[in-house]
Design an enzyme around this catalytic site. Structure first.
Site, PDB file in Angstrom:
ATOM      1  N   GLN A  94      31.032  65.282  73.420  1.00 44.29           N
ATOM      2  CA  GLN A  94      30.771  66.072  72.809  1.00 44.29           C
ATOM      3  C   GLN A  94      31.569  67.774  72.755  1.00 44.29           C
ATOM      4  O   GLN A  94      32.867  66.755  73.539  1.00 44.29           O
ATOM      5  CB  GLN A  94      29.473  67.600  73.170  1.00 44.29           C
ATOM      6  CG  GLN A  94      29.940  67.657  74.758  1.00 44.29           C
ATOM      7  CD  GLN A  94      28.712  67.729  75.843  1.00 44.29           C
ATOM      8  OE1 GLN A  94      28.218  68.975  76.354  1.00 44.29           O
ATOM      9  NE2 GLN A  94      27.131  67.480  75.103  1.00 44.29           N
ATOM     10  N   HIS A  96      34.260  71.270  73.261  1.00 44.67           N
ATOM     11  CA  HIS A  96      33.845  73.144  74.423  1.00 44.67           C
ATOM     12  C   HIS A  96      35.048  73.782  73.518  1.00 44.67           C
ATOM     13  O   HIS A  96      36.232  72.819  73.610  1.00 44.67           O
ATOM     14  CB  HIS A  96      33.521  73.368  75.325  1.00 44.67           C
ATOM     15  CG  HIS A  96      32.223  72.379  76.138  1.00 44.67           C
ATOM     16  ND1 HIS A  96      31.184  72.811  75.887  1.00 44.67           N
ATOM     17  CD2 HIS A  96      32.321  72.453  76.950  1.00 44.67           C
ATOM     18  CE1 HIS A  96      30.473  71.678  76.576  1.00 44.67           C
ATOM     19  NE2 HIS A  96      31.261  70.771  77.377  1.00 44.67           N
ATOM     20  N   GLU A 113      35.481  72.895  82.292  1.00 53.02           N
ATOM     21  CA  GLU A 113      34.699  72.400  83.732  1.00 53.02           C
ATOM     22  C   GLU A 113      34.923  71.062  83.900  1.00 53.02           C
ATOM     23  O   GLU A 113      36.020  70.721  84.119  1.00 53.02           O
ATOM     24  CB  GLU A 113      32.912  72.032  82.741  1.00 53.02           C
ATOM     25  CG  GLU A 113      32.975  71.032  81.413  1.00 53.02           C
ATOM     26  CD  GLU A 113      32.369  70.198  80.657  1.00 53.02           C
ATOM     27  OE1 GLU A 113      31.218  71.446  80.797  1.00 53.02           O
ATOM     28  OE2 GLU A 113      32.081  69.101  80.193  1.00 53.02           O
ATOM     29  N   HIS A 170      34.296  64.764  75.176  1.00 52.57           N
ATOM     30  CA  HIS A 170      34.106  64.566  76.779  1.00 52.57           C
ATOM     31  C   HIS A 170      32.288  63.563  76.533  1.00 52.57           C
ATOM     32  O   HIS A 170      31.615  63.963  75.674  1.00 52.57           O
ATOM     33  CB  HIS A 170      34.071  65.482  77.377  1.00 52.57           C
ATOM     34  CG  HIS A 170      33.250  66.282  77.734  1.00 52.57           C
ATOM     35  ND1 HIS A 170      34.054  67.157  76.674  1.00 52.57           N
ATOM     36  CD2 HIS A 170      32.271  66.915  78.102  1.00 52.57           C
ATOM     37  CE1 HIS A 170      32.740  68.887  76.644  1.00 52.57           C
ATOM     38  NE2 HIS A 170      32.103  68.102  77.510  1.00 52.57           N
ATOM     39  N   ARG A 190      28.073  69.658  69.453  1.00 61.09           N
ATOM     40  CA  ARG A 190      27.552  67.946  69.787  1.00 61.09           C
ATOM     41  C   ARG A 190      28.537  67.830  68.134  1.00 61.09           C
ATOM     42  O   ARG A 190      28.294  67.685  66.827  1.00 61.09           O
ATOM     43  CB  ARG A 190      26.262  67.948  69.158  1.00 61.09           C
ATOM     44  CG  ARG A 190      26.227  66.907  69.854  1.00 61.09           C
ATOM     45  CD  ARG A 190      24.143  66.661  69.810  1.00 61.09           C
ATOM     46  NE  ARG A 190      23.530  67.991  70.574  1.00 61.09           N
ATOM     47  CZ  ARG A 190      22.655  68.579  70.808  1.00 61.09           C
ATOM     48  NH1 ARG A 190      22.551  69.140  68.979  1.00 61.09           N
ATOM     49  NH2 ARG A 190      22.460  69.643  70.993  1.00 61.09           N
TER      50      ARG A 190
END
Length: 321
Positions: A94, A96, A113, A170, A190
């Site tokens: 996926q 972001h 993250e 990642h 995804r």
């Protein structure tokens, strides 16, 4: 004046396992549970206060109703989210979006993250980045399904740390247990899911191919982290990431064998998770027990505090307040 202790919000996942029970002794639902949102103020998936006058309230409600506990912050929503992730199988690959793209397309914040590896089976690895040189090459490899050629695999071991900026392709893979600190967002695109079928629906899970191509950073470049360790009293404090490298949060690994007296200093509040050992938090003549899997927030009013015992803590603070 007391810490805000929290009970996690649990999420079943097809790739999850049972380590959140066997290691942390959490009372998790039956079946495959992949995520414990241990410090969360995100919408309906917020953690719950476990003790004190705020017991039973969600962290989201506490943040809105008692801004003084967080230094009267500018952020409208609690800005960080901390999770335990138990990967008993490979997670989907996926990516972001950043804040600008997420605001325009999803009406949400972006998602940068980080992962601190608590456990890793022999041979475990992460998917972290890709090998495409241009966005056209990225799209071509994705549409052809050339995943082995495209995806970058990085071996991991316990104690490893990875900063995952928005735009980074990642995935965790089977045999890894991590603590994730991130922006408070659940916007995930995804890219690839190993053609798995969800047993509940009988269908493959939805992919977000074009959005993934749109937001992926090309070419991939590993962020240059300034990880450094300082000794302070009986604590070894490793700074994992901080501004300006990370515009959203500070993150530290604290190894304690004895006593560490500290203060909030330049931070409005601190997020604390015990990932090894046990000890106590002391402030203003009061004492609270800490054990493996304990998660709490040291609020703005607790200007000075002490940690005692033999334990490893992951601590974070927001950088946008």
């Amino acid at each position: 004046m007391e810490p805000i202790f929290l009970t996690p919000y649990f999420r079943p996942k097809i790739w999850g396992g049972r380590k959140l029970d066997t290691i942390f002794h959490y009372d998790i639902p039956e079946g495959k549970v992949g995520e414990a949102w241990i410090i969360s103020g995100y919408k309906d998936d917020a953690s719950t206060v476990t003790a004190g006058p705020l017991k039973g309230k969600s962290l989201r409600d506490v943040y809105h109703e008692h801004p003084e506990l967080f230094g009267n912050p500018k952020a409208k929503e609690f800005p960080l989210l901390v999770k335990f992730l138990d990967a008993n199988d490979n997670l989907s690959v996926q990516v972001h979006p950043d804040d600008d793209y997420a605001a325009k397309v999803e009406h949400d914040s972006g998602k940068t993250e980080s992962w601190y590896v608590m456990q890793a089976d022999p041979g475990a690895y992460l998917i972290y980045g890709h090998h495409a040189k241009t966005r056209e090459e990225l799209a071509d490899m994705i549409h052809k399904g050339e995943w082995d050629k495209l995806l970058r695999k990085v071996p991991i071991k316990a104690g490893d740390f990875f900063y995952v900026p928005a735009g980074t392709i990642h995935a965790l893979t089977k045999g890894s247990l991590v603590i994730e600190t991130q922006q408070s967002s659940d916007v995930t695109y995804r890219l690839y899911d190993y053609d798995r079928v969800d047993k509940k629906t009988g269908k493959k899970r939805e992919l977000h191919t074009q959005k993934s191509i749109d937001v992926t950073t090309v070419p991939h470049v590993d962020p240059k982290l300034n990880v450094h360790t300082d000794k302070d009293q009986d604590a070894s404090i490793k700074t994992l990431v901080e501004p300006p490298i990370s515009p959203h949060f500070y993150l530290w690994q604290i190894d304690l064998d004895g006593t560490w007296k500290s203060s909030l200093k330049n931070h409005p509040y601190l997020l604390v998770s015990v990932i090894k050992g046990s000890g106590k938090l002391e402030a203003d003549g009061q004492s609270w027990d800490l054990k493996l899997g304990t998660n709490l927030i040291i609020p703005n009013q607790m200007k000075n505090f002490a940690l005692t015992g033999k334990m490893r803590i992951i601590m974070s603070a927001p950088s946008e307040e």
